[in-house]
Design a protein around this motif. Structure first.
Motif, PDB file in Angstrom:
ATOM      1  N   UNK A   1       3.587   1.661  -2.095  1.00  0.00           N
ATOM      2  CA  UNK A   1       2.147   1.011  -2.728  1.00  0.00           C
ATOM      3  C   UNK A   1       1.405   2.270  -3.353  1.00  0.00           C
ATOM      4  N   UNK A   2       1.934   3.236  -3.699  1.00  0.00           N
ATOM      5  CA  UNK A   2       0.908   4.412  -4.088  1.00  0.00           C
ATOM      6  C   UNK A   2       1.570   5.086  -5.369  1.00  0.00           C
ATOM      7  N   UNK A   3       2.408   4.213  -6.155  1.00  0.00           N
ATOM      8  CA  UNK A   3       3.055   4.930  -7.361  1.00  0.00           C
ATOM      9  C   UNK A   3       1.759   5.140  -8.538  1.00  0.00           C
ATOM     10  N   UNK A   4       1.891   6.292  -9.079  1.00  0.00           N
ATOM     11  CA  UNK A   4       0.808   6.533  -9.933  1.00  0.00           C
ATOM     12  C   UNK A   4       0.882   5.617 -11.418  1.00  0.00           C
TER      13      UNK A   4
ATOM     14  N   UNK B   1      -7.739  -1.394  -8.801  1.00  0.00           N
ATOM     15  CA  UNK B   1      -7.485  -2.784  -8.697  1.00  0.00           C
ATOM     16  C   UNK B   1      -5.980  -3.248  -8.210  1.00  0.00           C
ATOM     17  N   UNK B   2      -5.373  -2.003  -8.406  1.00  0.00           N
ATOM     18  CA  UNK B   2      -3.928  -2.089  -8.089  1.00  0.00           C
ATOM     19  C   UNK B   2      -3.482  -1.531  -6.500  1.00  0.00           C
ATOM     20  N   UNK B   3      -4.359  -1.210  -5.969  1.00  0.00           N
ATOM     21  CA  UNK B   3      -4.114  -0.567  -4.568  1.00  0.00           C
ATOM     22  C   UNK B   3      -4.152  -1.683  -3.454  1.00  0.00           C
ATOM     23  N   UNK B   4      -3.375  -1.631  -2.789  1.00  0.00           N
ATOM     24  CA  UNK B   4      -3.651  -2.545  -1.352  1.00  0.00           C
ATOM     25  C   UNK B   4      -4.612  -2.174  -0.631  1.00  0.00           C
ATOM     26  N   UNK B   5      -5.591  -2.852  -0.277  1.00  0.00           N
ATOM     27  CA  UNK B   5      -6.803  -2.485   0.605  1.00  0.00           C
ATOM     28  C   UNK B   5      -6.403  -2.102   1.965  1.00  0.00           C
TER      29      UNK B   5
ATOM     30  N   UNK C   1      -3.524  -7.876   3.375  1.00  0.00           N
ATOM     31  CA  UNK C   1      -3.222  -6.436   3.239  1.00  0.00           C
ATOM     32  C   UNK C   1      -2.343  -5.883   4.299  1.00  0.00           C
ATOM     33  N   UNK C   2      -2.813  -6.290   5.749  1.00  0.00           N
ATOM     34  CA  UNK C   2      -2.187  -6.084   7.059  1.00  0.00           C
ATOM     35  C   UNK C   2      -0.867  -6.398   6.985  1.00  0.00           C
ATOM     36  N   UNK C   3      -0.589  -7.606   6.762  1.00  0.00           N
ATOM     37  CA  UNK C   3       0.644  -8.337   6.637  1.00  0.00           C
ATOM     38  C   UNK C   3       1.698  -7.435   5.718  1.00  0.00           C
ATOM     39  N   UNK C   4       1.181  -6.972   4.582  1.00  0.00           N
ATOM     40  CA  UNK C   4       2.135  -6.014   3.517  1.00  0.00           C
ATOM     41  C   UNK C   4       2.362  -4.634   4.239  1.00  0.00           C
TER      42      UNK C   4
END
Length: 899
Positions: free
Chosen positions: A3-6, A30-34, A74-77
């Motif tokens: 979940x952190x690709x540039x 806007x693309x980051x998982x909270x 977000x927690x589920x992901x």
């Protein structure tokens, strides 16, 4: 999964800065998982719903601001790794389809989902080629694994048809390759009904997102604060389980000296919770919407027409519909009614006082009048009270014939609390009638009648229809006052006045308040019962039972059935009494009446029947249930019967001394404030005499009726029985000859009459006549299994049955009971402690007959001894058992296992 690709240019080159079709750079945030905070509480029930959604095309997480939607997903992901996931937090500029789909494609790439180059990217901000969407859908459909696309805050573009249509196209054609999760305050323009009908939609709504009490406890605990289970329940209830509210309250409580007290009693209108709601919800709306929200905050529920009355405008319906669609803490409750979130409403009321000081009472008055006009009296009364308009509240309460709701039904406690706030200076017949009802409901006759007289003095002259409701309410309360005072004459006079007032009412009005008639009939029947007017009481109470069924009449019907059961029992009809008692209990259980609010009379009747059948364990259970009701302390009939039956049960168990004490306690407590009841006095006298006989003291039993002459059949039989035991057989027969004819006597009384007469004639040497009477008693008792009258009859009965073994065999249902040792609760020699001096064989014979209530002369005849010899044995028995009288000797013998 990553979940952190540039973010690159969309073609895998991180050195090239990615841009949207309008030339703006792609915002990686806007693309980051909270990030999920450490204090987050994972709720398994919601995780399971999300996991189910991963197997369905569409999941909708829909709720108001601060409901915890985003962190839930977000927690589920992050914790459960559902596979390839692309996250996009939507912004208002995404309403341009080209921009929206460009961000979706960037989200895929950002999270490691490698899109083929032939899919391409939107070229212009305001549109997207249909062929691009088709290529994307086809590629997704051909994948071996699914991609979960999460669109957070989708409500920002919810009104954009082009975006919704594109999403629907891709989702429909992507097959199992795409799973869409939409997080939104409003519903998207997708055909949700189709997905729902096909079972392809997982719908997580505000009610699902709301915290439960145990989840609140876990949240507060995560913040290191102590909170009791009750405190968690109260906090959850006050916040409506709203996640942001709970978290904000908890954060504020960390700075409090007493966190639990703070969380229970925080001032919602002056807190970070208020700041959040006012900023996030109220101030984002136009002035007209804010005004409507503020003014309707005084209501638990609002209707567009009611909201228009409060605002003075006519735009409430579209505003409320829009608030509901926007999930702005307004939810529909059916039939065009809406409800504000309780905490939001609380904060709005505080804000109303700041913006419009002094307006709230007028709003309450306006609401009360509108609700009265709409026929919603129960909802109107609290607003009239909050407006301080007690004249309006009391007048409408009486005019709607609602006085009975203060005396019975689910709303009684709430209405009592509401009118308790009424100022003492408020005057008029309606306020005084309300006060009278409240006092009489507490059985305070003096205060109740004082208010009632004051109301009657202010009644309008004549019999006009205008005052009919007031006159009827006065009459109904008069019947209740007469019942509490124990005056059947007063009750019957008031009932006639009520009938006159009813004739002046508009057609159909009384039918809307069925509890009024049911209460009046039950109170009248109870007063007649207390006075011993049994046939009148039976007729009146039967009419009460026939009143309309429903929650409003449940208690008076239950009480009327219970009293009919008592009348049947008093007339010696155990079968009918038991049937009425069980109907009364069924009525209470069907309507959900708490045990403490029941009359207890039905249980007393069942206990009385059980004692007569010698089922002592069942009798005890029924007595315990009757004692648990509030009527045991305030209803004189219930109090008297409870004491009488406790005494009878103690006698049946061989504890005559405690039986007498139970009745002594009753004698020290006044049963009623006015007229005495002859039949209640008879019941007490009968039980007292029976206890003296069980204690081996027939002379005291005879004296009971010298102090309180017998009136009814049961007490006359008891007096006759006392005389037989005292050696006055002829006197006993003369008393029995005074009994009225049998037309109103049931089998239970007939059995006792026959047995007492049989004992009397047997004592006079007429054994053949005694046997004939016994045969008749057995025949009358057998269908009803009436064992106790035979057990109480004394040892002469056993001797009589010994001479008729065939008769004993025919009535094994009874003779098996008679064969038991009286009062044998313990096995012989089971009594702990020191043993008394042993008795001789002859002393043991005398003792056993003493326990069977035989007189000295009867013992002498039975053992073929002289009376003086028996007296000598008795003196020796008393000395060895350290007793001074018969009952005490028998009790000590049983305690030591000699009997």
């Amino acid at each position: 999964m990553s979940h952190s690709v540039g973010v690159g240019d969309g073609h895998g080159d991180p050195g090239v800065k990615a841009v949207t079709p309008d030339g703006d750079p792609v915002l990686a945030a806007r693309l980051a998982v909270p990030t999920v905070p450490g204090t987050f509480v994972r709720r398994q029930r919601l995780v399971e719903q999300l996991a189910e959604g991963a197997r369905s095309p569409l999941t909708l997480v829909n709720g108001p601001a601060g409901a915890g939607k985003t962190l839930l997903v977000a927690d589920w992901i992050t914790a459960f790794d559902p596979g390839d996931v692309a996250w996009l937090t939507v912004e208002p500029q995404d309403s341009a389809p080209g921009v929206f789909w460009a961000y979706v494609l960037h989200a895929f790439r950002h999270h490691g989902v490698a899109l083929p180059e032939y899919i391409g990217s939107p070229a212009r901000p305001g549109e997207v080629d249909h062929s691009l969407l088709a290529r994307l859908a086809a590629w997704l459909n051909g994948r071996e694994s699914r991609v979960v696309l999460v669109l957070d805050e989708f409500d920002r573009v919810a009104g954009c048809t082009e975006v919704a249509d594109g999403l629907q196209f891709v989702l429909r054609h992507a097959g199992a390759g795409l799973r869409l999760v939409i997080i939104s305050r409003t519903e998207p323009l997708l055909p949700l009904h189709r997905y729902r009908a096909a079972g392809e939609l997982v719908d997580i709504r505000a009610d699902d997102l709301a915290f439960r009490a145990e989840e609140t406890s876990a949240l507060v605990d995560r913040h290191g604060l102590p909170l009791s289970a009750e405190g968690a329940r109260m906090l959850t209830e006050r916040t409506g389980g709203w996640a942001a509210g709970l978290r904000l309250c908890t954060l504020a409580a960390q700075r409090a000296v007493d966190p639990e007290s703070f969380l229970k009693d925080f001032e919602a209108g002056h807190s970070t919770v208020a700041d959040y709601l006012l900023g996030e919800v109220l101030r984002v709306h136009p002035a007209e919407t804010q005004d409507l929200l503020l003014r309707t905050s005084i209501l638990e529920e609002t209707h567009p027409d009611l909201a228009n009355a409060l605002t003075g405008r006519d735009d409430a319906e579209p505003i409320l519909e829009e608030l509901q669609r926007a999930n702005a803490f307004v939810e529909p409750v059916g039939h065009s009614w809406y409800r504000l979130h309780p905490l939001f409403a609380e904060i709005l009321r505080v804000h109303l006082g700041v913006r419009h000081p002094g307006l709230e009472p007028e709003l309450h008055r306006t609401a009360a009048k509108w609700l009265i006009g709409a026929g919603l009296l129960d909802e109107a009364l609290p607003h009239a009270a909050d407006a301080g308009d007690w004249e309006l509240a009391a007048a409408e309460f009486i005019d709607h014939l609602a006085i009975g709701r203060l005396l019975t039904g689910l709303a009684a406690e709430r209405l009592d609390g509401l009118f308790a706030r009424m100022a003492p200076e408020v005057s008029g017949p309606a306020p005084d009638l309300v006060r009278a009802a409240r006092e009489l409901a507490r059985h305070d006759v003096d205060r109740g009648v004082t208010y009632l007289r004051r109301a009657e003095e202010q009644l309008p002259d004549g019999d006009s229809g205008d005052g009919a409701a007031v006159r009827l309410s006065c009459a109904v309360l008069r019947v209740l006052a007469a019942r509490v005072a124990g005056s059947a004459d007063m009750a019957e006079t008031a009932a006639r006045a009520a009938a006159e007032a009813e004739r002046a009412l508009p057609d159909g009005q009384l039918g809307q308040s069925p509890e009024l008639t049911a209460l009046m009939l039950t109170d009248l029947g109870s007063a007649q019962l207390w006075a011993g007017r049994f046939e009148a009481a039976r007729s009146t109470l039967s009419d009460a039972v026939r009143a309309a069924e429903g929650p409003a009449t449940a208690f008076p019907r239950h009480e009327a059935l219970s009293r009919l059961a008592l009348i049947d029992f008093l007339h010696g009809r155990p079968g009918r009494a038991e049937a009425h008692a069980r109907d009364a209990i069924a009525e209470a259980e069907h309507s959900g009446l708490p045990v403490s609010d029941r009359t207890g009379m039905a249980q007393l009747v069942l206990a009385a029947v059980a004692i007569d059948r010698d089922d002592l364990a069942a009798a005890q259970g029924h007595l315990d249930q009757a004692a648990a009701t509030s009527a045991a302390s305030r209803d004189p009939i219930v109090a008297a019967e409870l004491a009488v039956l406790r005494s009878r049960l103690l006698c049946a168990r061989g504890d005559s001394r405690s039986a007498l004490l139970a009745l002594d306690d009753l004698a020290e407590q006044p049963l009623v404030s006015a007229e005495p009841s002859a039949w209640v006095s008879d019941r007490i006298a009968t039980a007292t005499a029976a206890a003296h006989l069980a204690d081996g003291d027939p002379k005291s039993a005879v004296r009971v009726f010298e102090d309180r002459p017998a009136h009814g059949p049961e007490s006359l039989v008891a007096e006759a029985r006392a005389w037989v035991a005292a050696g006055g057989g002829e006197r006993a027969l003369r008393i029995l000859d005074r009994l009225p004819d049998r037309h109103n006597r049931g089998p239970a009384i007939d059995v006792r009459v026959l047995l007492t007469r049989a004992q009397a004639v047997d004592a006079l040497g007429e054994s053949a006549a005694a046997e004939g009477l016994l045969l008749r008693a057995l025949a009358a008792a057998r269908p009803h299994h009436l064992r106790r009258p035979f057990l109480e009859a004394g040892p002469w009965l056993g001797r009589l049955l010994l001479h008729r073994p065939a008769l004993a065999r025919e009535h094994a249902w009874l003779t098996g009971t008679l064969a038991r040792e009286p009062g044998a609760a313990r096995p012989r020699n089971a009594y702990p402690g020191s043993r008394p001096e042993p008795l001789s064989a002859r002393e043991q014979d005398v003792l056993e007959r003493l326990a069977q209530l035989m007189s000295t002369e009867e013992i002498a005849a039975d053992l073929h001894l002289s009376v003086n010899t028996v007296k000598t044995h008795l003196k020796s028995i008393y000395r060895k058992l350290d007793a001074t009288r018969r009952g005490e000797a028998v009790r000590r013998a049983r305690e030591s296992g000699l009997l």
